[in-house]
Design an enzyme around this catalytic site. Sequence first.
Site, PDB file in Angstrom:
ATOM      1  N   ARG A 119      72.702  92.868  35.025  1.00 47.30           N
ATOM      2  CA  ARG A 119      72.975  94.125  34.310  1.00 47.30           C
ATOM      3  C   ARG A 119      73.042  93.890  32.800  1.00 47.30           C
ATOM      4  NH1 ARG A 119      76.757  99.279  35.974  1.00 47.30           N
ATOM      5  NH2 ARG A 119      76.253 100.489  34.114  1.00 47.30           N
ATOM      6  N   GLU A 138      78.238  93.900  36.256  1.00 48.80           N
ATOM      7  CA  GLU A 138      77.740  92.963  35.237  1.00 48.80           C
ATOM      8  C   GLU A 138      78.310  91.562  35.447  1.00 48.80           C
ATOM      9  OE1 GLU A 138      77.202  95.194  31.557  1.00 48.80           O
ATOM     10  OE2 GLU A 138      77.432  93.327  30.461  1.00 48.80           O
ATOM     11  N   HIS A 174      73.195 105.574  17.749  1.00 51.58           N
ATOM     12  CA  HIS A 174      73.239 104.424  18.660  1.00 51.58           C
ATOM     13  C   HIS A 174      71.820 103.961  19.041  1.00 51.58           C
ATOM     14  CE1 HIS A 174      74.496 101.799  21.914  1.00 51.58           C
ATOM     15  NE2 HIS A 174      73.724 102.474  22.744  1.00 51.58           N
ATOM     16  N   HIS A 228      71.359  95.333  21.831  1.00 52.68           N
ATOM     17  CA  HIS A 228      72.674  95.910  21.568  1.00 52.68           C
ATOM     18  C   HIS A 228      73.553  95.023  20.690  1.00 52.68           C
ATOM     19  CE1 HIS A 228      71.335  98.802  24.474  1.00 52.68           C
ATOM     20  NE2 HIS A 228      72.469  99.472  24.436  1.00 52.68           N
ATOM     21  N   HIS A 255      74.650  96.630  17.537  1.00 54.38           N
ATOM     22  CA  HIS A 255      76.074  96.885  17.367  1.00 54.38           C
ATOM     23  C   HIS A 255      76.510  96.501  15.942  1.00 54.38           C
ATOM     24  CE1 HIS A 255      80.343  96.974  18.591  1.00 54.38           C
ATOM     25  NE2 HIS A 255      80.458  95.934  17.774  1.00 54.38           N
ATOM     26  N   LYS A 309      66.914 101.382  35.992  1.00 54.86           N
ATOM     27  CA  LYS A 309      68.366 101.187  35.841  1.00 54.86           C
ATOM     28  C   LYS A 309      69.044 101.146  37.209  1.00 54.86           C
ATOM     29  CE  LYS A 309      72.562 102.043  33.519  1.00 54.86           C
ATOM     30  NZ  LYS A 309      73.298 102.533  32.371  1.00 54.86           N
ATOM     31  N   LYS A 330      79.334 103.272  34.122  1.00 51.34           N
ATOM     32  CA  LYS A 330      80.174 102.766  33.029  1.00 51.34           C
ATOM     33  C   LYS A 330      80.761 103.980  32.320  1.00 51.34           C
ATOM     34  CE  LYS A 330      78.219  98.297  31.722  1.00 51.34           C
ATOM     35  NZ  LYS A 330      77.497  97.546  30.668  1.00 51.34           N
ATOM     36  N   ARG A 353      94.618 108.968  40.281  1.00 56.41           N
ATOM     37  CA  ARG A 353      94.082 107.626  40.604  1.00 56.41           C
ATOM     38  C   ARG A 353      92.609 107.673  40.980  1.00 56.41           C
ATOM     39  NH1 ARG A 353      99.224 106.667  43.201  1.00 56.41           N
ATOM     40  NH2 ARG A 353     100.502 105.483  41.747  1.00 56.41           N
ATOM     41  N   GLU A 362      65.884 103.707  24.313  1.00 51.64           N
ATOM     42  CA  GLU A 362      66.369 103.178  25.596  1.00 51.64           C
ATOM     43  C   GLU A 362      65.259 103.221  26.651  1.00 51.64           C
ATOM     44  OE1 GLU A 362      69.324 101.786  25.773  1.00 51.64           O
ATOM     45  OE2 GLU A 362      70.648 102.752  24.321  1.00 51.64           O
ATOM     46  N   ASN A 420      71.512  95.283  27.935  1.00 49.56           N
ATOM     47  CA  ASN A 420      72.060  95.238  26.572  1.00 49.56           C
ATOM     48  C   ASN A 420      71.044  94.723  25.558  1.00 49.56           C
ATOM     49  OD1 ASN A 420      74.568  96.165  27.452  1.00 49.56           O
ATOM     50  ND2 ASN A 420      75.219  94.104  28.017  1.00 49.56           N
TER      51      ASN A 420
HETATM   52  P1  NAD Z   1      75.991 112.650  22.246  1.00 50.59           P
HETATM   53  O1  NAD Z   1      76.598 112.870  23.552  1.00 50.59           O
HETATM   54  O2  NAD Z   1      76.876 112.609  21.051  1.00 50.59           O
HETATM   55  O3  NAD Z   1      74.862 113.747  21.998  1.00 50.59           O
HETATM   56  C1  NAD Z   1      74.144 113.743  20.778  1.00 50.59           C
HETATM   57  C2  NAD Z   1      74.205 115.092  20.094  1.00 50.59           C
HETATM   58  O4  NAD Z   1      73.336 115.990  20.759  1.00 50.59           O
HETATM   59  C3  NAD Z   1      75.575 115.763  20.111  1.00 50.59           C
HETATM   60  O5  NAD Z   1      75.761 116.411  18.872  1.00 50.59           O
HETATM   61  C4  NAD Z   1      75.453 116.805  21.214  1.00 50.59           C
HETATM   62  O6  NAD Z   1      76.295 117.906  20.990  1.00 50.59           O
HETATM   63  C5  NAD Z   1      74.018 117.203  21.108  1.00 50.59           C
HETATM   64  N1  NAD Z   1      73.370 117.648  22.336  1.00 50.59           N
HETATM   65  C6  NAD Z   1      73.442 117.072  23.557  1.00 50.59           C
HETATM   66  N2  NAD Z   1      72.591 117.667  24.403  1.00 50.59           N
HETATM   67  C7  NAD Z   1      71.992 118.658  23.711  1.00 50.59           C
HETATM   68  C8  NAD Z   1      70.999 119.599  24.048  1.00 50.59           C
HETATM   69  N3  NAD Z   1      70.384 119.602  25.236  1.00 50.59           N
HETATM   70  N4  NAD Z   1      70.624 120.501  23.091  1.00 50.59           N
HETATM   71  C9  NAD Z   1      71.190 120.451  21.871  1.00 50.59           C
HETATM   72  N5  NAD Z   1      72.108 119.558  21.468  1.00 50.59           N
HETATM   73  C10 NAD Z   1      72.503 118.674  22.397  1.00 50.59           C
HETATM   74  O7  NAD Z   1      75.152 111.281  22.191  1.00 50.59           O
HETATM   75  P2  NAD Z   1      74.254 110.481  23.234  1.00 50.59           P
HETATM   76  O8  NAD Z   1      73.253 109.797  22.406  1.00 50.59           O
HETATM   77  O9  NAD Z   1      73.826 111.307  24.376  1.00 50.59           O
HETATM   78  O10 NAD Z   1      75.293 109.413  23.817  1.00 50.59           O
HETATM   79  C11 NAD Z   1      75.856 108.424  23.005  1.00 50.59           C
HETATM   80  C12 NAD Z   1      77.061 107.881  23.715  1.00 50.59           C
HETATM   81  O11 NAD Z   1      76.652 107.316  24.959  1.00 50.59           O
HETATM   82  C13 NAD Z   1      77.776 106.769  22.961  1.00 50.59           C
HETATM   83  O12 NAD Z   1      79.149 107.036  22.952  1.00 50.59           O
HETATM   84  C14 NAD Z   1      77.483 105.513  23.770  1.00 50.59           C
HETATM   85  O13 NAD Z   1      78.525 104.569  23.699  1.00 50.59           O
HETATM   86  C15 NAD Z   1      77.347 106.087  25.150  1.00 50.59           C
HETATM   87  N6  NAD Z   1      76.539 105.267  26.064  1.00 50.59           N
HETATM   88  C16 NAD Z   1      77.063 105.000  27.292  1.00 50.59           C
HETATM   89  C17 NAD Z   1      76.339 104.262  28.201  1.00 50.59           C
HETATM   90  C18 NAD Z   1      76.890 104.023  29.574  1.00 50.59           C
HETATM   91  O14 NAD Z   1      76.280 103.280  30.360  1.00 50.59           O
HETATM   92  N7  NAD Z   1      78.005 104.640  29.925  1.00 50.59           N
HETATM   93  C19 NAD Z   1      75.061 103.801  27.880  1.00 50.59           C
HETATM   94  C20 NAD Z   1      74.539 104.108  26.624  1.00 50.59           C
HETATM   95  C21 NAD Z   1      75.285 104.846  25.720  1.00 50.59           C
HETATM   96  N1  GLY Z   2      73.959 100.825  29.203  1.00 47.69           N
HETATM   97  C1  GLY Z   2      74.258  99.534  29.716  1.00 47.69           C
HETATM   98  C2  GLY Z   2      74.735  99.552  31.121  1.00 47.69           C
HETATM   99  O1  GLY Z   2      74.828 100.598  31.725  1.00 47.69           O
HETATM  100  O2  GLY Z   2      75.027  98.525  31.653  1.00 47.69           O
END
Ligand code: NAD
Ligand code: GLY
Length: 365
Positions: free
Chosen positions: A242, A237, A267, A249, A253, A227, A143, A121, A185, A246
């Site tokens: 917040r 949000e 992304h 986005h 999207h 942020k 998030k 939990r 971003e 987006n």
């Molecule tokens: P990712 O985690 O897939 O990383 C991108 C690529 O880089 C992967 O292949 C990974 O293995 C590689 N990588 C990561 N760090 C590395 C490093 N230091 N050296 C070499 N390779 C490395 O992608 P991302 O762009 O970091 O994240 C995208 C995800 O984040 C999506 O799923 C999106 O929905 C999510 N997201 C979440 C929020 C949130 O607020 N929670 C906000 C924006 C995006």
């Molecule tokens: N990336 C959007 C949020 O964290 O609200």
Amino acid sequence: MTIVPVSLGDRSYDVRIEAGLLDRAGEALAPYATGRPFLVITDERVAEAQWPRLKAAIEGAGLAAELVTLPAGEATKSWPQLEALTDRMIEHGIERRDHVIALGGGVIGDLVGFAASIVKRGCNFIQIPTTLLSQVDSSVGGKTAINSRAGKNLLGAFHQPSLVLIDPDTLDTLPLREVRAGYAEVVKYGLIDDAGFFEWCEANVGKLLAGDSEARAYAIAKSVAAKAAIVADDERETSGRRALLNLGHTFGHALEAETGFSDKLLHGEGVAAGMALAFGYSTRRGECSGQETGRVVAHLRAAGLPASLGDAGISASGERLVEHMLHDKKMSAGTLPFLLARGIGQTYLAKDVQLDDVAAYLDAA
Ligand code: NAD
Ligand code: GLY
């Protein structure tokens, strides 16, 4: 070291940012140690590129860690991976007071955060983000999510980490295309409400993408502070503040959906093109000067990011793209709020947007 507090009452935490921090992470993690080794969750690419540094740091502090390595890529944010990870956490004997560690980009951070929100939990977790996108956005704010068959990030929870450790040097091993995507971003924070930071971006993008240590640390700290302030004000949000995060986005999207959420459009690339489209649409509505929209487009292109449908390789009709938007999780009572702009640093939430007008704009864009 820069420390940015995220002020959320008894769920407050610090984001620590410093070049080389990963090599000193043992010290930062020591207060969270229990009798068991830390469980560190990462993906196969980060395991190769960055785990040896974290392992040495943890062991150097007289602590121990076990590594869980998952496949790299968006497909890891899935039910099967969540099930396997939560099984592993339970086998490891994770208790509520324990901390698991997410070492990686947004995929690992989102999955581990969600797993931590449900095991027993809710147990604790620490984010060690290793992509620019995760350092400036996803590791902060709580998030967490996996994807469902029906769409991206549809299953998740708000669950704040206890600590975020950002070492900009981890970006040395990140492919440049991923660095650029994360940079979208960074630009976003300037476009939302900080025209001065957008100017800084225009002046420093070259240095930042080339790996200049000072530029990188400044951009990350500035983004995290922006942020953190928004999250502290509107964690879930609900007030609308917040939602400003987006920007780009909703359009983005649709582009990501059109390319099947694949490597054809990362992304951050979708967000870049989406921000340019949001500005272009604001100009069409007479709300933002064409000159300011031109500046946004020029800057994104200077960063090597797509800033139009053509740049993003999209030839779909406006109607088809709007159809993708209808599956956006921000749809509410049959309408979709759009982040539009009255200028650089003047983003606002528009609730009067007609989707057929958006489709007509996209056909002409
Ligand atoms: P990712 O985690 O897939 O990383 C991108 C690529 O880089 C992967 O292949 C990974 O293995 C590689 N990588 C990561 N760090 C590395 C490093 N230091 N050296 C070499 N390779 C490395 O992608 P991302 O762009 O970091 O994240 C995208 C995800 O984040 C999506 O799923 C999106 O929905 C999510 N997201 C979440 C929020 C949130 O607020 N929670 C906000 C924006 C995006
Ligand atoms: N990336 C959007 C949020 O964290 O609200």
